[in-house]
Design an enzyme around this catalytic site. Structure first.
Site, PDB file in Angstrom:
ATOM      1  N   ASP A  25       0.869  -1.163   0.000  1.00 32.67           N
ATOM      2  CA  ASP A  25       0.000   0.000   0.000  1.00 32.67           C
ATOM      3  C   ASP A  25       0.919   1.230   0.000  1.00 32.67           C
ATOM      4  O   ASP A  25       2.115   1.123   0.280  1.00 32.67           O
ATOM      5  CB  ASP A  25      -0.897  -0.034   1.236  1.00 32.67           C
ATOM      6  CG  ASP A  25      -1.827   1.150   1.320  1.00 32.67           C
ATOM      7  OD1 ASP A  25      -2.428   1.517   0.297  1.00 32.67           O
ATOM      8  OD2 ASP A  25      -1.954   1.720   2.425  1.00 32.67           O
ATOM      9  N   ASP A  27      -0.237   5.066   0.954  1.00 33.46           N
ATOM     10  CA  ASP A  27      -0.506   6.116   1.941  1.00 33.46           C
ATOM     11  C   ASP A  27      -0.483   5.561   3.365  1.00 33.46           C
ATOM     12  O   ASP A  27      -1.148   4.563   3.668  1.00 33.46           O
ATOM     13  CB  ASP A  27      -1.859   6.760   1.658  1.00 33.46           C
ATOM     14  CG  ASP A  27      -1.899   7.402   0.283  1.00 33.46           C
ATOM     15  OD1 ASP A  27      -0.866   7.910  -0.168  1.00 33.46           O
ATOM     16  OD2 ASP A  27      -2.985   7.391  -0.344  1.00 33.46           O
TER      17      ASP A  27
END
Length: 240
Positions: A25, A27
């Site tokens: 991922d 953020d």
């Protein structure tokens, strides 16, 4: 960088042992901020959006995301408003400033070292994010990652975003579907992956965390941390 367990560390096996995936991922996982939210606030600083109304809506969407209740199609219409109003040429120029002023200062040596370790081990490194490809493609490139699975924006014949999503959004269960599509396009399937790791901070990514061989709760939110502790998943904190 702290790691609460020693289980499930990278083996360093050569790629000849089979396809090894290292999924990340973006953020709050590789960077300690939400790039979509930060880009929205950056457009406010440029005078492209009204500060009060945009920030109020941006904050509301972000709270929905954290709570797992976000309507991703509605959010993308909101998030692409500045792109549609000001055009991609101006937006690309603004994004270069955004990279220099906001993103690059937030890129940590710990995150870069983790990516490089997987690359050195021969793993196929892919960033899988629910933020749109306009915002995230330059960030992935800055990290030295060529493979990006992000929300694809529908474009008009002139290449301008329409505000709609093209294909399956890489959000929640959609991340699993998009990784499956990515594998299929390369002649693979989940069954043919020798080992897969996914690093994420968010409860929204539980479907993909449950799909891989090695889920790593990375800078996890409270709900994900509780699940990781309960299930004995590795917990990694990159930003301490």
């Amino acid at each position: 960088m702290t790691d609460t367990t020693t289980a499930g560390r990278m083996s360093g096996e050569p790629s000849s042992a089979g396809l090894r995936l290292a999924l990340f991922d973006l953020d709050h996982t590789l960077i300690p901020l939400d790039s979509d939210y930060a880009w929205g606030q950056f457009t406010v600083s440029l005078g492209w959006r009204d500060a009060e109304s945009h920030t109020r809506a941006n904050d509301a969407f972000y709270e929905q995301y954290k709570a797992g209740t976000l309507d991703i199609a509605e959010y993308i219409r909101f998030a692409t408003g500045a792109l549609r109003e000001h055009g991609m040429a101006r937006a690309h120029a603004a994004h270069q400033r955004f990279m220099q002023e906001v993103i690059r200062p937030a890129m940590s040596e710990a995150a870069l070292a983790l990516l490089r370790a997987h690359q050195a081990a021969g793993d196929e490194v892919v960033i899988v994010t629910a933020t749109n490809e306009f915002v995230t493609r330059p960030i992935a490139q800055a990290f030295g990652v060529d493979e990006l699975i992000a929300i694809d924006l529908e474009r008009d014949p002139q290449g301008e975003p329409t505000g709609e999503i093209r294909g399956v959004p890489s959000f929640r269960e959609g991340k699993v579907a998009r990784v499956e599509q990515w594998l299929s396009a390369r002649g693979f399937s989940w069954a043919s992956v020798a080992h897969s790791t996914f690093y994420s901070d968010s409860i929204n990514d539980l479907p993909l965390l449950e799909k891989v061989h090695e889920p790593v709760a990375t800078n996890p939110d409270a709900r994900l941390q509780a699940i990781a502790l309960e299930r004995g998943w590795r917990i990694l904190n990159l930003f301490e």
